[in-house]
Design an enzyme around this catalytic site. Structure first.
Site, PDB file in Angstrom:
ATOM      1  CE  LYS A   1      -3.188  -2.124   3.309  1.00 61.00           C
ATOM      2  NZ  LYS A   1      -3.649  -2.019   4.722  1.00 61.00           N
ATOM      3  N   GLY A   2       2.123   1.104   0.400  1.00 64.67           N
ATOM      4  CA  GLY A   2       2.970   2.262   0.682  1.00 64.67           C
ATOM      5  C   GLY A   2       3.128   3.251  -0.461  1.00 64.67           C
TER       6      GLY A   2
ATOM      7  CE  LYS B   1      15.137   3.138   5.389  1.00 61.35           C
ATOM      8  NZ  LYS B   1      14.660   2.196   6.430  1.00 61.35           N
TER       9      LYS B   1
ATOM     10  CG  PHE C   1      10.934   2.613  10.473  1.00 56.94           C
ATOM     11  CD1 PHE C   1      10.973   1.484   9.660  1.00 56.94           C
ATOM     12  CD2 PHE C   1       9.693   3.135  10.839  1.00 56.94           C
ATOM     13  CE1 PHE C   1       9.804   0.881   9.224  1.00 56.94           C
ATOM     14  CE2 PHE C   1       8.520   2.530  10.410  1.00 56.94           C
ATOM     15  CZ  PHE C   1       8.572   1.397   9.602  1.00 56.94           C
TER      16      PHE C   1
ATOM     17  NE  ARG D   1      -0.644   2.162   4.998  1.00 54.29           N
ATOM     18  CZ  ARG D   1       0.381   1.377   4.643  1.00 54.29           C
ATOM     19  NH1 ARG D   1       1.357   1.858   3.909  1.00 54.29           N
ATOM     20  NH2 ARG D   1       0.404   0.123   5.033  1.00 54.29           N
TER      21      ARG D   1
ATOM     22  CG  ASP E   1      15.207  -1.231   4.057  1.00 57.05           C
ATOM     23  OD1 ASP E   1      16.245  -0.613   4.258  1.00 57.05           O
ATOM     24  OD2 ASP E   1      14.652  -1.921   4.939  1.00 57.05           O
TER      25      ASP E   1
END
Ligand code: 5GP
Length: 187
Positions: free
Chosen positions: A48-49, A136, A157, A170, A108
């Site tokens: 969903k990010g 990252k 994070f 979000r 990541d």
């Protein structure tokens, strides 16, 4: 208003502001418009990010396109993915011969997007590029370099603009480092 203020109380430091995001997304949209002219383009949102980034980005690309959605989860202990990726929602349409851009919130370790890129190549996509909002690089575990990225961030994070912690934050307009106290409070 009150709720937004209280979300900001959990943020240690704002890394990228909404205004900076707008500028970067527009620039990336222009670049994609230039590079994909005349190609059958499919832009894929990794749920969903990437949902917020995706919805802003596709409106900055002035080309005909098909949009589709995928969802994947990586197995592993704690917060770190271990490279075993499971597809929870696959594409709705075939992508053989199509030029695909996978749109991700953050790369990541790289495990998730590396797996998805190879998965779509195996299904006959003409090309599969990766566009990520955040990169990252310090934590990379696989040889993956995002074709397009908006911001490189340190090993912290982050939440906001689609990125969550425990499904929250979000809807925070900016991107910020979550205060370690919030993890502690979650146990
Ligand atoms: P990778 O497979 O590259 O290790 O993991 C990518 C996924 O891990 C991202 O799509 C995102 O869901 C999650 N992730 C990695 N770093 C962060 C971070 O700093 N904040 C948040 N909210 N999610 C992260």
């Amino acid at each position: 208003m009150e709720k937004t203020v209280s979300m900001y109380n959990d943020i240690e430091k704002i890394l990228v502001t909404r205004r900076e995001i707008d500028v970067a997304v527009k620039k990336l949209g222009d670049m994609i418009t230039e590079q994909y002219e005349g190609k059958e383009l499919v832009m894929v949102c990794i749920l969903k990010g990437a949902a917020l980034f995706f919805s802003d980005l596709i409106r900055e690309v002035s080309l005909p396109m098909v949009i589709d959605f995928m969802s994947a989860s990586s197995y592993g202990s704690g917060t770190e993915s271990k490279g075993e990726v499971r597809i929870k929602k696959d594409l709705d349409r075939p992508i053989a011969g199509k030029h695909v851009i996978l749109v991700e919130d953050i790369v990541d370790t790289g495990n998730t997007i590396y797996f998805l890129q190879n998965y779509l190549k195996d299904r006959g996509a003409a090309s599969v590029r990766v566009a990520t909002l955040l990169d990252k690089p310090a934590r990379r575990k696989v040889p993956l370099k995002a074709d397009y990225y908006c911001f490189t961030i340190p090993d912290a994070f982050v939440v906001g603009y689609g990125l969550d912690y425990d499904e929250k934050y979000r809807n925070l307009p900016d991107i910020g480092i979550l205060s370690p106290g919030v993890y502690g409070a979650e146990g």
